[in-house]
Design a protein around this motif. Structure first.
Motif, PDB file in Angstrom:
ATOM      1  N   GLY A  93       0.783  -1.225   0.000  1.00  0.00           N
ATOM      2  CA  GLY A  93       0.000   0.000   0.000  1.00  0.00           C
ATOM      3  C   GLY A  93       0.815   1.276   0.000  1.00  0.00           C
ATOM      4  O   GLY A  93       0.269   2.365  -0.211  1.00  0.00           O
ATOM      5  N   ARG A  94       2.110   1.192   0.214  1.00  0.00           N
ATOM      6  CA  ARG A  94       2.954   2.380   0.226  1.00  0.00           C
ATOM      7  C   ARG A  94       3.287   2.779  -1.208  1.00  0.00           C
ATOM      8  O   ARG A  94       3.421   1.930  -2.096  1.00  0.00           O
ATOM      9  CB  ARG A  94       4.242   2.098   1.002  1.00  0.00           C
ATOM     10  N   ASP A  95       3.410   4.079  -1.451  1.00  0.00           N
ATOM     11  CA  ASP A  95       3.839   4.539  -2.769  1.00  0.00           C
ATOM     12  C   ASP A  95       5.140   3.830  -3.150  1.00  0.00           C
ATOM     13  O   ASP A  95       6.105   3.809  -2.370  1.00  0.00           O
ATOM     14  CB  ASP A  95       4.064   6.049  -2.740  1.00  0.00           C
ATOM     15  N   LEU A  96       5.153   3.230  -4.347  1.00  0.00           N
ATOM     16  CA  LEU A  96       6.263   2.354  -4.709  1.00  0.00           C
ATOM     17  C   LEU A  96       7.576   3.118  -4.842  1.00  0.00           C
ATOM     18  O   LEU A  96       8.622   2.639  -4.381  1.00  0.00           O
ATOM     19  CB  LEU A  96       5.947   1.621  -6.013  1.00  0.00           C
ATOM     20  N   ARG A  97       7.530   4.284  -5.455  1.00  0.00           N
ATOM     21  CA  ARG A  97       8.771   5.065  -5.590  1.00  0.00           C
ATOM     22  C   ARG A  97       9.318   5.425  -4.202  1.00  0.00           C
ATOM     23  O   ARG A  97      10.519   5.305  -3.943  1.00  0.00           O
ATOM     24  CB  ARG A  97       8.524   6.325  -6.410  1.00  0.00           C
ATOM     25  N   GLU A  98       8.452   5.851  -3.337  1.00  0.00           N
ATOM     26  CA  GLU A  98       8.855   6.199  -1.973  1.00  0.00           C
ATOM     27  C   GLU A  98       9.422   4.981  -1.249  1.00  0.00           C
ATOM     28  O   GLU A  98      10.434   5.062  -0.545  1.00  0.00           O
ATOM     29  CB  GLU A  98       7.659   6.759  -1.212  1.00  0.00           C
ATOM     30  N   ALA A  99       8.757   3.836  -1.408  1.00  0.00           N
ATOM     31  CA  ALA A  99       9.191   2.615  -0.723  1.00  0.00           C
ATOM     32  C   ALA A  99      10.561   2.155  -1.212  1.00  0.00           C
ATOM     33  O   ALA A  99      11.447   1.820  -0.405  1.00  0.00           O
ATOM     34  CB  ALA A  99       8.162   1.510  -0.930  1.00  0.00           C
ATOM     35  N   LEU A 100      10.749   2.127  -2.527  1.00  0.00           N
ATOM     36  CA  LEU A 100      12.026   1.683  -3.094  1.00  0.00           C
ATOM     37  C   LEU A 100      13.156   2.630  -2.714  1.00  0.00           C
ATOM     38  O   LEU A 100      14.283   2.199  -2.438  1.00  0.00           O
ATOM     39  CB  LEU A 100      11.915   1.569  -4.613  1.00  0.00           C
ATOM     40  N   THR A 101      12.852   3.921  -2.706  1.00  0.00           N
ATOM     41  CA  THR A 101      13.867   4.911  -2.332  1.00  0.00           C
ATOM     42  C   THR A 101      14.259   4.757  -0.869  1.00  0.00           C
ATOM     43  O   THR A 101      15.449   4.752  -0.524  1.00  0.00           O
ATOM     44  CB  THR A 101      13.341   6.334  -2.584  1.00  0.00           C
ATOM     45  N   ALA A 102      13.266   4.608   0.006  1.00  0.00           N
ATOM     46  CA  ALA A 102      13.551   4.450   1.434  1.00  0.00           C
ATOM     47  C   ALA A 102      14.324   3.157   1.703  1.00  0.00           C
ATOM     48  O   ALA A 102      15.254   3.134   2.524  1.00  0.00           O
ATOM     49  CB  ALA A 102      12.243   4.451   2.226  1.00  0.00           C
ATOM     50  N   PHE A 103      13.942   2.093   1.007  1.00  0.00           N
ATOM     51  CA  PHE A 103      14.641   0.816   1.167  1.00  0.00           C
ATOM     52  C   PHE A 103      16.111   0.947   0.776  1.00  0.00           C
ATOM     53  O   PHE A 103      17.008   0.515   1.513  1.00  0.00           O
ATOM     54  CB  PHE A 103      13.962  -0.259   0.318  1.00  0.00           C
ATOM     55  N   GLN A 147      11.984 -12.400  -3.493  1.00  0.00           N
ATOM     56  CA  GLN A 147      10.717 -12.820  -2.891  1.00  0.00           C
ATOM     57  C   GLN A 147       9.752 -11.646  -2.765  1.00  0.00           C
ATOM     58  O   GLN A 147       8.563 -11.762  -3.089  1.00  0.00           O
ATOM     59  CB  GLN A 147      10.971 -13.431  -1.509  1.00  0.00           C
ATOM     60  N   ARG A 148      10.246 -10.491  -2.329  1.00  0.00           N
ATOM     61  CA  ARG A 148       9.365  -9.345  -2.203  1.00  0.00           C
ATOM     62  C   ARG A 148       8.929  -8.834  -3.571  1.00  0.00           C
ATOM     63  O   ARG A 148       7.773  -8.438  -3.751  1.00  0.00           O
ATOM     64  CB  ARG A 148      10.054  -8.226  -1.412  1.00  0.00           C
ATOM     65  N   PHE A 149       9.809  -8.889  -4.564  1.00  0.00           N
ATOM     66  CA  PHE A 149       9.429  -8.476  -5.914  1.00  0.00           C
ATOM     67  C   PHE A 149       8.404  -9.439  -6.514  1.00  0.00           C
ATOM     68  O   PHE A 149       7.546  -9.031  -7.304  1.00  0.00           O
ATOM     69  CB  PHE A 149      10.661  -8.384  -6.805  1.00  0.00           C
ATOM     70  N   THR A 150       8.489 -10.708  -6.140  1.00  0.00           N
ATOM     71  CA  THR A 150       7.474 -11.673  -6.570  1.00  0.00           C
ATOM     72  C   THR A 150       6.104 -11.266  -6.040  1.00  0.00           C
ATOM     73  O   THR A 150       5.095 -11.327  -6.753  1.00  0.00           O
ATOM     74  CB  THR A 150       7.826 -13.088  -6.063  1.00  0.00           C
ATOM     75  N   GLU A 151       6.066 -10.835  -4.785  1.00  0.00           N
ATOM     76  CA  GLU A 151       4.812 -10.380  -4.176  1.00  0.00           C
ATOM     77  C   GLU A 151       4.321  -9.088  -4.826  1.00  0.00           C
ATOM     78  O   GLU A 151       3.122  -8.916  -5.064  1.00  0.00           O
ATOM     79  CB  GLU A 151       5.026 -10.182  -2.677  1.00  0.00           C
ATOM     80  N   LEU A 152       5.236  -8.173  -5.141  1.00  0.00           N
ATOM     81  CA  LEU A 152       4.853  -6.925  -5.801  1.00  0.00           C
ATOM     82  C   LEU A 152       4.314  -7.186  -7.205  1.00  0.00           C
ATOM     83  O   LEU A 152       3.376  -6.515  -7.656  1.00  0.00           O
ATOM     84  CB  LEU A 152       6.060  -5.974  -5.871  1.00  0.00           C
ATOM     85  N   ALA A 154       2.804  -9.979  -8.085  1.00  0.00           N
ATOM     86  CA  ALA A 154       1.524 -10.667  -7.916  1.00  0.00           C
ATOM     87  C   ALA A 154       0.382  -9.686  -7.648  1.00  0.00           C
ATOM     88  O   ALA A 154      -0.751  -9.907  -8.103  1.00  0.00           O
ATOM     89  CB  ALA A 154       1.622 -11.679  -6.774  1.00  0.00           C
ATOM     90  N   ASP A 155       0.667  -8.595  -6.925  1.00  0.00           N
ATOM     91  CA  ASP A 155      -0.411  -7.636  -6.644  1.00  0.00           C
ATOM     92  C   ASP A 155      -0.487  -6.513  -7.681  1.00  0.00           C
ATOM     93  O   ASP A 155      -1.258  -5.567  -7.532  1.00  0.00           O
ATOM     94  CB  ASP A 155      -0.296  -7.063  -5.231  1.00  0.00           C
ATOM     95  N   GLY A 156       0.325  -6.621  -8.737  1.00  0.00           N
ATOM     96  CA  GLY A 156       0.245  -5.660  -9.832  1.00  0.00           C
ATOM     97  C   GLY A 156       1.047  -4.385  -9.642  1.00  0.00           C
ATOM     98  O   GLY A 156       0.951  -3.470 -10.465  1.00  0.00           O
ATOM     99  N   SER A 157       1.850  -4.317  -8.582  1.00  0.00           N
ATOM    100  CA  SER A 157       2.637  -3.102  -8.344  1.00  0.00           C
ATOM    101  C   SER A 157       3.740  -2.929  -9.384  1.00  0.00           C
ATOM    102  O   SER A 157       4.104  -1.803  -9.748  1.00  0.00           O
ATOM    103  CB  SER A 157       3.248  -3.130  -6.942  1.00  0.00           C
ATOM    104  N   ILE A 158       4.305  -4.057  -9.853  1.00  0.00           N
ATOM    105  CA  ILE A 158       5.309  -4.017 -10.906  1.00  0.00           C
ATOM    106  C   ILE A 158       4.993  -5.101 -11.926  1.00  0.00           C
ATOM    107  O   ILE A 158       4.284  -6.070 -11.625  1.00  0.00           O
ATOM    108  CB  ILE A 158       6.746  -4.225 -10.363  1.00  0.00           C
ATOM    109  N   ARG A 159       5.515  -4.921 -13.129  1.00  0.00           N
ATOM    110  CA  ARG A 159       5.392  -5.944 -14.170  1.00  0.00           C
ATOM    111  C   ARG A 159       6.725  -6.695 -14.216  1.00  0.00           C
ATOM    112  O   ARG A 159       7.698  -6.200 -14.804  1.00  0.00           O
ATOM    113  CB  ARG A 159       5.089  -5.304 -15.522  1.00  0.00           C
ATOM    114  N   ALA A 160       6.764  -7.849 -13.595  1.00  0.00           N
ATOM    115  CA  ALA A 160       8.025  -8.583 -13.491  1.00  0.00           C
ATOM    116  C   ALA A 160       7.779 -10.075 -13.624  1.00  0.00           C
ATOM    117  O   ALA A 160       7.681 -10.792 -12.628  1.00  0.00           O
ATOM    118  CB  ALA A 160       8.717  -8.268 -12.162  1.00  0.00           C
ATOM    119  N   PRO A 161       7.668 -10.573 -14.877  1.00  0.00           N
ATOM    120  CA  PRO A 161       7.496 -12.012 -15.059  1.00  0.00           C
ATOM    121  C   PRO A 161       8.697 -12.821 -14.554  1.00  0.00           C
ATOM    122  O   PRO A 161       8.577 -14.006 -14.273  1.00  0.00           O
ATOM    123  CB  PRO A 161       7.328 -12.154 -16.577  1.00  0.00           C
TER     124      PRO A 161
END
Length: 212
Positions: A93-103, A147-152, A154-161
């Motif tokens: 639920g967190r803004d993805l750009r914000e989350a990736l930057t903070a991480f 693993q976390r990118f797999t979850e992202l 799956a919920d449509g946050s990123i397109r990563a086959p």
């Protein structure tokens, strides 16, 4: 009665044994960093740890095993930092750009600046003769991010086959570039400190253009 006494004493003996094992690893870590892998001897490790060689060999079969255990111990601390950063920054639920930057900032600022990271880097940067940790250990940070990118995905946050490839691309664009900039600055003391904010922001933007 003797059996009861033996059982009562067992935890104490176990605690003393673990204490000696820790002392051996602490001593070995100090010597591997200050003297190098080749010049460090089992005798020196035992002397610094204030244990007998017999006690040392009761815990570790040779110097290579000690070195790999020291690496593993330091690596576990780094992995805890990475795991916490994933769980606390890459949240649902967190803004993805914000989350990736903070991480990324958390890894660069906390992990790269930690004594554990510096120890890990010094140990691995020694001559090629030092033992290398198994690939499974080296790949664990990437596997956690995968693993976390797999979850992202799956919920449509990123397109990563291919989440692992996405994790590799993200790491290359952000963490690896920041690390290279820090190393370059460390090797050339007179240069300006790298603009990590810009490096991370550009890397996150490039990743999102490709994967969102």
């Amino acid at each position: 009665m003797p059996r009861i006494n033996a059982e009562v004493q067992t935890p104490g003996r176990r605690l003393r044994s673990e204490g000696k094992k820790t002392a051996i690893l602490d001593a070995a870590e100090t010597l591997f960093i200050t003297e190098g892998y080749e010049r460090t001897t089992v005798d020196a490790v035992a002397a610094l740890a204030q244990v007998s060689k017999r006690t040392l060999y009761n815990h570790f079969s040779d110097k290579e095993i000690i070195f790999l255990r020291v690496l593993s111990r330091v690596n576990e601390t780094l992995l805890s930092t990475i795991s916490a950063a994933i769980d606390e920054e890459l949240t649902t639920g967190r803004d993805l750009r914000e989350a990736l930057t903070a991480f990324t900032h958390r890894i660069v600022d906390r992990a790269f600046g930690s004594s554990d990271y510096l120890t890990f880097r010094r140990l691995l940067s020694q001559q090629q003769s030092v033992p290398r940790p198994p690939g499974a250990i080296r790949d664990r940070p990437l596997g956690m991010l995968e693993q976390r990118f797999t979850e992202l995905a799956a919920d449509g946050s990123i397109r990563a086959p291919r989440p692992r490839l996405a994790a590799q691309h993200f790491t290359a664009l952000t963490i690896s570039l920041a690390q290279e900039a820090l190393l370059d600055h460390e090797n050339e003391k007179d240069t300006e400190p790298p603009d990590l904010d810009a490096i991370i922001a550009d890397g996150v933007d490039a990743f999102l253009r490709a994967y969102r």
